[in-house]
Design an enzyme around this catalytic site. Structure first.
Site, PDB file in Angstrom:
ATOM      1  CD  GLU A  82      -2.963   1.071   2.310  1.00  0.00           C
ATOM      2  OE1 GLU A  82      -2.890   0.178   3.161  1.00  0.00           O
ATOM      3  OE2 GLU A  82      -3.844   1.953   2.308  1.00  0.00           O
ATOM      4  CE  LYS A 264      -6.062  -1.125   5.834  1.00  0.00           C
ATOM      5  NZ  LYS A 264      -5.214  -0.219   5.038  1.00  0.00           N
ATOM      6  CG  ASP A 280       1.506 -16.785  11.737  1.00  0.00           C
ATOM      7  OD1 ASP A 280       0.674 -16.146  11.071  1.00  0.00           O
ATOM      8  OD2 ASP A 280       1.267 -17.911  12.227  1.00  0.00           O
ATOM      9  CG  HIS A 378      -3.683   7.084   0.642  1.00  0.00           C
ATOM     10  ND1 HIS A 378      -2.830   6.087   1.020  1.00  0.00           N
ATOM     11  CD2 HIS A 378      -4.684   6.494  -0.031  1.00  0.00           C
ATOM     12  CE1 HIS A 378      -3.303   4.925   0.575  1.00  0.00           C
ATOM     13  NE2 HIS A 378      -4.425   5.150  -0.068  1.00  0.00           N
TER      14      HIS A 378
END
Ligand code: HMG
Length: 430
Positions: A82, A264, A280, A378
């Site tokens: 991202e 998130k 992991d 962004h």
């Protein structure tokens, strides 16, 4: 595609698998080149990591800068697809006064499920045998014990549903620098027959819990009013940015819809470092979100407050079951490189760094969201990507990206429209 062509696929060599794959999906020469091109993870290693390997799947590997954690400077590797995440973390770290951290001992939980029992009686039987069970468990992994880890406690809870009672036995194990799944799963499997003997019940599951409540890391930092004002290039006063971020935090506390997105944003950075170090990420993700609702309501994993001077104080407390020994961390060359540049010796050191990254990442998003909005930063970083998707050449890419940012419309349709105008010699004036 003939599915029979894939029978016994796992028994083949990688080149044979590539041939079958290419034939069955009628891959072009270009596709085949893509498939057979080796990167930093050699096929031979990848083939030992997972099954039915035909290629490897690279992600961008970037470095977040400006982190000072417990007085030491760090450059932190991120593996992530991202745009703007690495830039945002670097920006948050640059604006912060440095991160102070702590971490719990690396204690993980192994669960043993026992059915067909009278819960109360079975619980007493296991509790009475606690010392004996612990000493037996201590003999199972002598190497772990030699390094200062090993079984620490056993707790028992009676659960019950319409089918009757169940025991939920927790074996608490200090797993030192391992993620812990192998050590714990072995121990719980070996303890199971003894538990059945003690309780007269039947053991079903013997497995690690990814809700690592005893293995958390904490990080804290301050963003001064002055640095916050400077971050907006004078558009906002520092006090206003602090208040805006505190309001954003209130929102996450008040509604699960916002708390989920808030978390998130934290996981953007956490997952990126977890992946870059070969850990992991599914275990970390499930543990983090479960912990976010451990008290009942799904809540933000960070906290914000104002200090006496009116500066913004940010804190994070998050379960982080990370390993430095075993798994991909040990065999993936880039994971090894990540550990090397971080200069860390223990899994706890890594947990402290990753907790700081999570806090920085969350702050970066909240700062942008509560001031200028997320789209400017962004999208500035995403625009070139969109231009390429729309078919821009290397030469055209930056012009198209810049033009989209100027118009405030960063999307493929706009990129195509700008490209068309450019290519037909039209005017680009907005
Ligand atoms: P800016 O103020 O325009 O940046 O912010 P700047 O040009 O003044 O540079 C400030 C510093 O940022 C630089 O310092 C770099 O450290 C870094 P310098 O080195 O110049 O002294 N920086 C960069 N680092 C690498 N590459 C770059 C770059 N540009 C600046 N190209 C910035 C620009 C993107 C940092 C800012 O707008 C920002 O932090 N935005 C937030 C972006 C973000 O959070 N992205 C995450 C993805 S969005 C999402 O998925 C999560 C979300 O939904 C979560 C939530 O809702 O909470 C938002």
């Amino acid at each position: 595609m003939d599915k029979e062509a894939f029978s016994g696929f796992y028994k083949k060599e990688i080149n044979e698998r590539q041939e079958i794959f290419a034939k069955e999906f009628d891959l072009s020469e270009e596709d085949k080149k893509l498939l057979t091109k080796e990167g930093p993870l050699p096929f031979e290693i990848a083939n030992k990591m997972v099954e039915n390997v035909v290629s490897t799947f690279p992600l961008p590997y970037g470095l977040a800068t400006n982190f000072n954690i417990d007085g030491k400077d760090y450059i932190i590797p991120f593996a992530i697809e991202e745009p703007s995440v690495v830039a945002a973390a670097s920006n948050a770290a640059k604006l912060s006064s440095g991160f102070e951290t702590s971490a719990d001992d690396p204690v993980m939980i192994g669960q043993i499920q026992v059915v067909n029992v009278d819960g109360a009686k079975a619980k007493v039987a296991v509790e009475k045998a606690r010392e004996e069970l612990l000493s037996f468990a201590t003999t199972i992994d002598p190497i772990l014990v030699k390094f200062g880890g090993g079984p620490k406690d056993i707790t028992v809870e009676v659960l019950n549903d319409e089918e009757g009672d169940m025991l939920d036995i927790h074996l608490l194990v200090d797993v030192r620098d391992a993620m812990g799944a192998n050590a714990i799963n072995t121990m719980t499997e070996k303890l199971a027959p003894k538990i059945e003997e003690l309780t007269g019940g039947k053991v079903i599951l013997r497995i690690i819990s990814n809700l690592a409540i005893y293995r958390r890391a904490q990080a804290k930092t301050t963003w001064t009013k002055e640095s916050l004002a400077a971050s907006t290039k004078g558009q906002f006063k520092g006090e206003d940015v602090v208040d805006a971020i505190l309001n954003a935090y209130r929102f996450a506390n008040a509604t699960q819809f916002r708390a989920t997105t808030h978390n998130k944003g934290i996981m953007n950075g956490i997952d990126a470092v977890v992946i870059a170090t070969g850990n992991d990420f599914r275990a970390i993700e499930s543990g983090a979100h479960s912990f976010a609702s451990y008290e009942g309501n799904y809540s933000p994993l960070t906290k914000y407050s104002k200090d006496k001077e009116g500066n913004l104080v940010g804190e994070i407390d998050i379960p982080l079951a990370l390993g430095l020994v075993g798994g991909a961390t040990k065999v993936h060359p880039l994971a090894q490189l990540s550990i090397k540049i971080l200069g860390i010796k223990t899994a706890n050191d890594l947990a402290k760094i990753i907790a700081s990254v999570g806090l920085a990442q969350n702050f970066a998003a909240l700062r942008a969201l509560s001031t200028e909005g997320i789209q400017r930063g962004h999208m500035r970083l995403h625009a070139a990507n969109i231009a390429t998707q729309a078919g821009a050449s290397k030469e055209e890419e930056q012009i198209v990206a810049q033009k989209m940012i100027e118009t405030g419309e960063v999307n493929q349709g706009k990129a195509e429209e700008i490209l068309k105008t450019m290519r037909t010699g039209g005017s680009l004036a907005s």
